[in-house]
Design a protein around this motif. Structure first.
Motif, PDB file in Angstrom:
ATOM      1  N   GLN A  24      -0.664  -2.731  -6.750  1.00  0.00           N
ATOM      2  CA  GLN A  24      -1.104  -1.697  -7.685  1.00  0.00           C
ATOM      3  C   GLN A  24      -2.076  -2.347  -8.672  1.00  0.00           C
ATOM      4  O   GLN A  24      -1.966  -3.535  -8.981  1.00  0.00           O
ATOM      5  N   PRO A  25      -3.048  -1.562  -9.193  1.00  0.00           N
ATOM      6  CA  PRO A  25      -4.173  -2.174  -9.927  1.00  0.00           C
ATOM      7  C   PRO A  25      -3.863  -2.618 -11.351  1.00  0.00           C
ATOM      8  O   PRO A  25      -4.716  -3.254 -11.965  1.00  0.00           O
ATOM      9  N   SER A 209      -5.855   3.495  -6.944  1.00  0.00           N
ATOM     10  CA  SER A 209      -6.433   2.937  -5.713  1.00  0.00           C
ATOM     11  C   SER A 209      -5.864   1.538  -5.535  1.00  0.00           C
ATOM     12  O   SER A 209      -5.986   0.710  -6.444  1.00  0.00           O
ATOM     13  N   PRO A 210      -5.276   1.255  -4.388  1.00  0.00           N
ATOM     14  CA  PRO A 210      -4.673  -0.065  -4.175  1.00  0.00           C
ATOM     15  C   PRO A 210      -5.727  -1.169  -4.259  1.00  0.00           C
ATOM     16  O   PRO A 210      -6.876  -0.951  -3.898  1.00  0.00           O
ATOM     17  N   VAL A 211      -5.310  -2.337  -4.754  1.00  0.00           N
ATOM     18  CA  VAL A 211      -6.197  -3.501  -4.760  1.00  0.00           C
ATOM     19  C   VAL A 211      -5.810  -4.370  -3.569  1.00  0.00           C
ATOM     20  O   VAL A 211      -4.685  -4.872  -3.505  1.00  0.00           O
ATOM     21  N   PRO A 212      -6.722  -4.544  -2.614  1.00  0.00           N
ATOM     22  CA  PRO A 212      -6.353  -5.314  -1.418  1.00  0.00           C
ATOM     23  C   PRO A 212      -6.160  -6.796  -1.726  1.00  0.00           C
ATOM     24  O   PRO A 212      -6.685  -7.311  -2.714  1.00  0.00           O
ATOM     25  N   ARG A 233       3.852  -4.647  -5.860  1.00  0.00           N
ATOM     26  CA  ARG A 233       3.688  -4.158  -4.487  1.00  0.00           C
ATOM     27  C   ARG A 233       3.095  -2.746  -4.454  1.00  0.00           C
ATOM     28  O   ARG A 233       3.544  -1.851  -5.162  1.00  0.00           O
ATOM     29  N   SER A 234       2.096  -2.572  -3.620  1.00  0.00           N
ATOM     30  CA  SER A 234       1.514  -1.237  -3.455  1.00  0.00           C
ATOM     31  C   SER A 234       2.465  -0.406  -2.600  1.00  0.00           C
ATOM     32  O   SER A 234       3.045  -0.911  -1.645  1.00  0.00           O
ATOM     33  N   VAL A 235       2.634   0.867  -2.963  1.00  0.00           N
ATOM     34  CA  VAL A 235       3.632   1.672  -2.257  1.00  0.00           C
ATOM     35  C   VAL A 235       2.991   2.624  -1.260  1.00  0.00           C
ATOM     36  O   VAL A 235       1.774   2.827  -1.251  1.00  0.00           O
ATOM     37  N   SER A 236       3.855   3.206  -0.453  1.00  0.00           N
ATOM     38  CA  SER A 236       3.441   4.083   0.634  1.00  0.00           C
ATOM     39  C   SER A 236       2.580   5.247   0.153  1.00  0.00           C
ATOM     40  O   SER A 236       2.943   5.952  -0.788  1.00  0.00           O
ATOM     41  N   PRO A 237       1.423   5.496   0.814  1.00  0.00           N
ATOM     42  CA  PRO A 237       0.585   6.644   0.451  1.00  0.00           C
ATOM     43  C   PRO A 237       1.338   7.970   0.599  1.00  0.00           C
ATOM     44  O   PRO A 237       1.101   8.900  -0.179  1.00  0.00           O
TER      45      PRO A 237
END
Ligand code: BLA
Length: 495
Positions: A24-25, A209-212, A233-237
Motif C-alpha cells: 500500500q502506498p 494504487s498499489p506500489v509494485p 501488504r497490498s490487499v486483494s482488489p
C-alpha cells in the motif's frame, strides 16, 4: 445458516494474498538478504537520498538477529536528512529475507500511550462482563474510542464460517449491522489462515494504487517475496471493491484467535481514508488479545457449568433405573429423560419395541432411524439438520430436525434417541449473498448492496452442544453397565 454459493467463488480462495508483489502506498518497504547487507528488492516509491540513508543505517547491523516467522520488531523512529519525514521502522524475517517496513510516524505518546489505558481501565471492565455479547459490546466501544474509526463491529464465525455481528459502536451516519450475518465467502480460506498468523491489517484507502516491488536480484520474482507478516501488504482488489461497495474507504481488522482458531474479528470502517500509527495499532492488537482471553475463559466456565448440570441429569436418570429390566424401557417413564439436553421428545428402541415420551415421530419412523443409527457404528450420533444427514427424513413430514442418539448394544438394535423440533430461523444477511457476480474476464465482483436481506432457514433445530454430546456418551456407558448387570443377574437366575 447456510449461505448459497452462487456463482462459483473458488477463484477467491486461490488468490495468492501472501505474495501480491506490491504494498500500500502510505509506507515504504525494503527487502534485504538475511544478513542485512544486500538489498534484494524495494517498493517503487523511494527517493534516492532516502534509500541511501535507510540502507546505510541498516548496514550498521541493527536487524540481523531476527528469527524467521517471529513478529516484527521496532527499530524506532527514523528521520531522513533534510526531509522532515519521520518513519516508524520495523523489521521481520521471512524464510528467505529480511523485510524492513517504514510507516508514517506520529508523535509518541510516552506514558499516555493508548496501550496503558487498556490494562488500567478496560481490562477490569471486561472482567465484569457477564456474557460473551457483553464482552463484545465493551470491545466494540473501546476499539472505536482507541482507533477513531466511524464504525467498529465485533463478529463471530459459526461452524460454517459465516459471521454474525454480536456488537457494534457507530458514529451518526453509519449503517447499523448489529445482528447481521456475513457469508463465509466474504473472507476466503487463505485469508482466514493468514489472519490466524497475523492478527492485524489495515487498509488506509480503498481507492489506493498499489506500489509494485522492484527487484534488484535478477534471480527473484516479486511473488518470491513473502509479505504474510508485512503491515504494508497490498490487499486483494476484490476485497477493495467490496469495501468501496460498502461505502468503506478505510478498514482495519483485528483477529480474535482462540486455541489457534479464528473465532471472529473486530472490524472497523470509516467513510474516509484513515491510517493509524504504530502505538495505536499495538493497543488495538492488545485489545484483540485481551478480548480473546476473556472469551476463552467465559466459554470454558460456561462449558463446565453446562457439563455439571447435564451430569446431574444423567445421575437422576440412572437413579430411576433401579427397577429397570435389560430393555431400559423404564427410561421412557423417567421425566428427566426429556430434560436431558432439553429434548422435546425421546425414545428407547430395543429390537421391535419402541417406548417413547414427548413429541416423537411414529414408531415405524423411530425404528427405521434407530436401525440406521445402529448401523453407523458410532457411540453417539447427533444432527441438528437430520434431513441433510438421513435421506428418508426428507419424505417424512413429522420428522424432527434434531436428533441425538446413543447405541447401547451391538447384538440387539438397542438405541436411545432424543429429539428436537425444527426452528425456522430468519437470518438477516448484510446484502443478498447470491449477488456476487462473475464477469466475462473471469473476475469475481462482490455484491453491490449490503442492505438487510432476509432469508428463512428451514430444516434445522437448535444445535447440540459439545457438552451435551459428551455427556450423552457418559450416559451411554452407565446404561451399558446397567444392561450388562441385568444380563448377568438373568444368567444366575437361569442356572
Ligand atoms: C478479506 N473480507 C476480507 C477481510 C474482511 C472481509 C474483514 C479482511 C481484510 C480487512 O481487514 O478489511 C469482509 N469486511 C468483511 C466482512 C465484514 C467487513 C465480512 O467489514 C463485516 C462487517 N471477498 C468477497 C468476494 C471475494 C472476496 C466475492 O466478497 C473474492 C473474489 C475476497 N476478501 C477477499 C479476499 C480477502 C478478503 C481475497 C483477503 C484480503 C487480503 O488480506 O489480502
Amino acid at each position: 445458516p447456510r449461505a448459497p454459493v452462487d456463482p462459483d467463488l473458488s477463484a477467491c480462495h486461490a488468490e495468492p494474498i501472501r505474495v501480491p508483489g506490491a504494498i500500500q502506498p502510505h509506507g515504504r518497504l525494503l527487502v534485504l538478504d538475511p544478513s542485512a547487507r544486500h538489498p534484494v528488492a524495494r517498493s517503487d516509491n523511494w527517493t534516492a537520498p532516502a534509500l541511501e540513508a535507510a540502507l546505510a543505517r541498516l548496514h550498521s547491523g541493527t536487524a540481523a538477529t531476527l528469527a524467521p516467522g517471529a513478529a516484527p520488531v521496532s527499530l524506532g523512529v527514523w528521520g531522513f536528512g533534510q526531509v522532515q519525514e519521520r518513519w516508524d521502522v520495523s523489521a521481520h524475517r521471512t524464510e528467505r529475507h529480511l523485510l524492513v517496513e517504514f510507516e508514517p510516524a506520529f508523535p509518541t505518546d510516552g506514558n499516555d500511550a493508548p496501550i496503558y489505558s487498556l490494562t488500567r481501565v478496560f481490562l477490569p471492565r471486561l472482567q465484569g462482563a457477564d456474557s460473551i455479547n457483553g464482552l463484545a459490546q465493551l470491545a466494540a466501544t473501546e476499539m472505536k474510542r482507541l482507533s477513531g474509526f466511524g464504525r467498529c463491529l465485533v463478529y463471530r464465525f459459526d461452524e460454517a464460517g459465516h459471521g454474525q455481528v454480536l456488537a457494534e459502536d457507530t458514529d451518526p451516519g453509519y449503517d447499523s449491522y448489529a445482528g447481521h450475518h456475513f457469508p463465509a465467502d466474504d473472507i476466503p480460506q487463505q485469508a482466514r489462515a493468514l489472519y490466524v498468523l497475523n492478527h492485524f491489517r489495515q487498509i488506509a484507502d480503498a481507492h489506493y494504487s498499489p506500489v509494485p516491488l522492484r527487484i534488484d536480484d535478477r534471480s527473484l520474482a516479486p511473488a518470491d517475496i513473502d509479505l504474510s507478516q508485512a503491515q504494508l501488504r497490498s490487499v486483494s482488489p476484490a476485497h477493495l471493491e467490496y469495501m468501496r461497495n460498502m461505502g468503506t474507504l478505510a478498514s482495519m481488522s483485528v483477529s480474535i484467535v482462540i486455541e489457534g482458531r479464528l473465532w471472529g474479528l473486530i472490524s472497523c470502517h470509516d467513510h474516509a481514508p484513515r491510517f493509524i500509527g504504530v502505538s495505536t495499532r499495538l493497543a488495538c492488537e492488545h485489545l484483540g488479545q485481551l478480548l480473546a482471553l476473556q472469551i476463552q475463559s467465559k466459554q470454558a466456565t460456561s462449558q463446565v457449568t453446562e457439563r455439571l448440570a447435564l451430569r446431574q441429569h444423567t445421575l437422576d436418570i440412572v437413579a430411576h433405573l433401579a427397577d429397570s429390566d435389560g430393555t431400559l424401557s423404564l427410561l421412557a417413564e423417567v421425566p428427566t429423560l426429556l430434560h436431558f439436553a432439553q429434548a422435546s421428545g425421546a425414545a428407547v428402541v430395543r429390537d421391535e419395541d419402541v417406548w417413547s415420551v414427548g413429541d416423537v415421530p411414529p414408531d415405524g419412523a423411530i425404528k427405521d432411524l434407530a436401525n440406521w443409527v445402529a448401523g453407523l457404528g458410532v457411540e453417539v450420533f447427533h444432527s441438528h439438520q437430520l434431513a441433510q444427514d438421513y435421506a428418508p427424513a426428507r419424505a417424512l413430514p413429522d420428522m424432527p430436525a434434531g436428533v441425538l442418539a446413543v447405541s447401547i448394544s451391538q447384538v440387539h438394535r438397542h438405541v436411545i434417541l432424543w429429539f428436537r423440533p425444527e426452528i425456522v430461523k430468519t437470518v438477516t444477511w448484510a446484502g443478498n449473498p447470491r449477488k456476487n457476480t462473475l464477469a466475462a474476464d473471469g473476475r469475481i465482483h462482490p455484491r453491490r448492496s449490503f442492505e438487510s436481506w432476509q432469508e428463512s432457514i428451514r430444516g434445522t433445530s437448535a444445535p447440540w452442544s459439545a457438552a451435551e454430546v459428551a455427556v450423552a456418551g457418559e450416559l451411554r456407558q452407565a446404561l451399558i453397565g446397567i444392561v450388562l448387570r441385568r444380563a448377568e443377574e438373568f444368567a444366575e437366575v437361569a442356572h
